[in-house]
Design an enzyme around this catalytic site. Structure first.
Site, PDB file in Angstrom:
ATOM      1  N   GLN A  88       0.857  -1.184   0.000  1.00 20.60           N
ATOM      2  CA  GLN A  88       0.000   0.000   0.000  1.00 20.60           C
ATOM      3  C   GLN A  88       0.893   1.235   0.000  1.00 20.60           C
ATOM      4  O   GLN A  88       1.729   1.399   0.898  1.00 20.60           O
ATOM      5  CB  GLN A  88      -0.909   0.002   1.224  1.00 20.60           C
ATOM      6  CG  GLN A  88      -1.921   1.126   1.237  1.00 20.60           C
ATOM      7  CD  GLN A  88      -2.731   1.141   2.525  1.00 20.60           C
ATOM      8  OE1 GLN A  88      -2.172   1.331   3.600  1.00 20.60           O
ATOM      9  NE2 GLN A  88      -4.032   0.934   2.411  1.00 20.60           N
TER      10      GLN A  88
ATOM     11  N   TYR B 260      -6.551  10.583   3.910  1.00 19.73           N
ATOM     12  CA  TYR B 260      -5.131  10.765   3.662  1.00 19.73           C
ATOM     13  C   TYR B 260      -5.027  11.801   2.527  1.00 19.73           C
ATOM     14  O   TYR B 260      -6.029  12.327   2.069  1.00 19.73           O
ATOM     15  CB  TYR B 260      -4.493   9.434   3.293  1.00 19.73           C
ATOM     16  CG  TYR B 260      -4.204   8.534   4.485  1.00 19.73           C
ATOM     17  CD1 TYR B 260      -5.153   8.338   5.490  1.00 19.73           C
ATOM     18  CD2 TYR B 260      -3.003   7.856   4.606  1.00 19.73           C
ATOM     19  CE1 TYR B 260      -4.902   7.518   6.572  1.00 19.73           C
ATOM     20  CE2 TYR B 260      -2.739   7.028   5.691  1.00 19.73           C
ATOM     21  CZ  TYR B 260      -3.689   6.866   6.671  1.00 19.73           C
ATOM     22  OH  TYR B 260      -3.431   6.056   7.742  1.00 19.73           O
TER      23      TYR B 260
ATOM     24  N   ALA C 154      -9.878  -8.282   6.806  1.00 14.92           N
ATOM     25  CA  ALA C 154      -8.838  -7.784   7.704  1.00 14.92           C
ATOM     26  C   ALA C 154      -9.037  -8.342   9.100  1.00 14.92           C
ATOM     27  O   ALA C 154      -8.325  -9.245   9.535  1.00 14.92           O
ATOM     28  CB  ALA C 154      -8.834  -6.264   7.720  1.00 14.92           C
ATOM     29  N   ARG C 155     -10.029  -7.812   9.840  1.00 11.03           N
ATOM     30  CA  ARG C 155     -10.181  -8.202  11.247  1.00 11.03           C
ATOM     31  C   ARG C 155     -10.423  -9.690  11.420  1.00 11.03           C
ATOM     32  O   ARG C 155      -9.904 -10.314  12.361  1.00 11.03           O
ATOM     33  CB  ARG C 155     -11.325  -7.396  11.880  1.00 11.03           C
ATOM     34  CG  ARG C 155     -10.997  -5.931  12.090  1.00 11.03           C
ATOM     35  CD  ARG C 155     -12.215  -5.128  12.519  1.00 11.03           C
ATOM     36  NE  ARG C 155     -13.205  -5.059  11.451  1.00 11.03           N
ATOM     37  CZ  ARG C 155     -14.399  -4.486  11.575  1.00 11.03           C
ATOM     38  NH1 ARG C 155     -14.754  -3.962  12.751  1.00 11.03           N
ATOM     39  NH2 ARG C 155     -15.238  -4.433  10.565  1.00 11.03           N
TER      40      ARG C 155
END
Length: 394
Positions: free
Chosen positions: A105, A175, A350-351
């Protein structure tokens, strides 16, 4: 445009992503690991990703690799520079040895960056106060933006040299590129502000520069906000248009719709419990004390449901033909199969994988395997000490 199909695509079968073939369509999405040191790879970071590769994912994503020193949310984060290449090569080789692909990333944190940790002033579309850092970000100049675009291209070339199979451009979570997209944060009146075309200019320039730098050598994906989760922020109506522009530019091999703002509403992506007490305990004073006092207002609670971004992501799916990655509440084979039926080419987890790094292998063995993740989100504050599921600890 792609429509839901009665023909079942096998999420566990190999699939092409740009020039790369993945062994299946399941991607370990980026979760800041908190395991890099001084901007370099550590043995612990390598072990983190080899664990997920051995667990069966088609590709694992290394987060967050900053393209510029002031673009980190924490000084420990990987910074693209020649000194980092040896460690990054060791990481990609270890992941490949387990049969998985690996993505990096790449991005610039912009107003989300921590200037105290970086010892460099943060940049943003417009001058803005960051309450977590107790500092103002300065307005980025045109020279800053040109430098940052070049830095994305340089980072992508280094990713090729390091053996990565893909790069994921960070266009989400407010971001830098995402903050330019946001009409709430971007108050500029020049060619990078005002109209959507102007606000999207930086994101498109970054993606085009990355494509020009590495075209055909690795896959290029992007994580794009479809909802900042705040009134007046970037939302689905504009996201559809930006997705169409990115597709027309030909800069991406796949797009991952995401949501939330690390600056204004971080829990909007992480549905489930808001671990205010755990965040406060993980942070130094006086920030921890402030989080304990006002955290319930900053860390809002959003109930968890499976595939919770699907309704909005469908709108993107209907608008573009490029491959899409469905993110958010992907925990079971049933949900993965639904994503495939609805025209998504990949899913990202992800989690659930923090709780069970071998969940994909378990699903291969038994498609009815449930996820043990309870969406307590207590994994989130562990980014300061090494990202992990607290329930999986011995």
């Amino acid at each position: 445009m792609p429509q839901p199909s009665s023909e079942q695509v096998d999420v566990l079968a190999p699939a092409r992503l740009g020039p790369v073939t993945l062994r299946n369509r399941i991607i370990k999405s980026a979760t800041y690991e908190g395991l890099s040191r001084d901007g370099l790879v550590t043995d612990e970071l390598i072990e983190f990703h080899t664990r997920h590769a051995a667990g069966g994912v088609g590709m694992t994503t290394v987060a967050y690799c900053a393209v510029a020193p002031e673009g980190r949310t924490d000084r420990r984060q990987i910074l693209w520079r020649p000194d980092a290449l040896t460690g990054l090569r060791a990481l990609t080789e270890a992941v490949h040895a387990e049969g998985a692909a690996v993505s990096a990333q790449v991005g610039h944190a912009g107003p989300v960056a921590d200037p105290r940790s970086n010892r460099a002033r943060a940049v943003a579309p417009s001058r803005r106060f960051n309450p977590m850092a107790f500092r103002f970000a300065r307005q980025a100049t045109h020279d800053d933006l040109a430098r940052i675009v070049r830095a994305h291209a340089d980072a992508a070339r280094m990713a090729v040299d390091a053996g990565f199979d893909a790069v994921e451009i960070h266009l989400g979570h407010n971001y830098l590129a995402s903050s330019f997209l946001s009409p709430k944060i971007n108050r500029r009146t020049d060619s990078y502000g005002g109209s959507l075309a102007n606000r999207a200019r930086l994101a498109r320039e970054i993606a085009a520069a990355v494509r020009a730098a590495v075209d055909g050598q690795l896959a290029i994906t992007a994580k794009l906000n479809i909802d900042d989760g705040v009134p007046g922020g970037f939302w689905l109506d504009e996201a559809i248009t930006v997705a169409r522009w990115l597709e027309a530019d030909g800069s991406l091999d796949a797009l991952m719709p995401t949501a939330g703002s690390s600056l204004l509403n971080p829990m909007y992506l992480f549905r489930g419990d808001a671990p205010v007490r755990e965040f406060a305990a993980a942070m130094p004073r006086p920030v921890g004390l402030g989080v304990r006092m006002v955290g319930k207002y900053a860390l809002r609670h959003y109930p968890y449901t499976d595939a919770y971004l699907l309704d909005q992501a469908r709108q993107i799916r209907d608008a573009v033909r490029m491959p899409l990655v469905l993110l958010g509440g992907i925990t079971t084979k049933q949900v993965m199969d639904q994503a495939m039926r609805e025209g998504f080419q990949f899913v990202a987890m992800a989690r659930a994988l923090l709780r069970q790094p071998d969940l994909v292998n378990r699903i291969k063995a038994d498609p009815s395997t449930p996820s043990l993740c309870i969406h307590c989100n207590k994994c989130m504050p562990t980014i300061y000490s090494g990202t992990r599921c607290v329930l999986a600890e011995p």
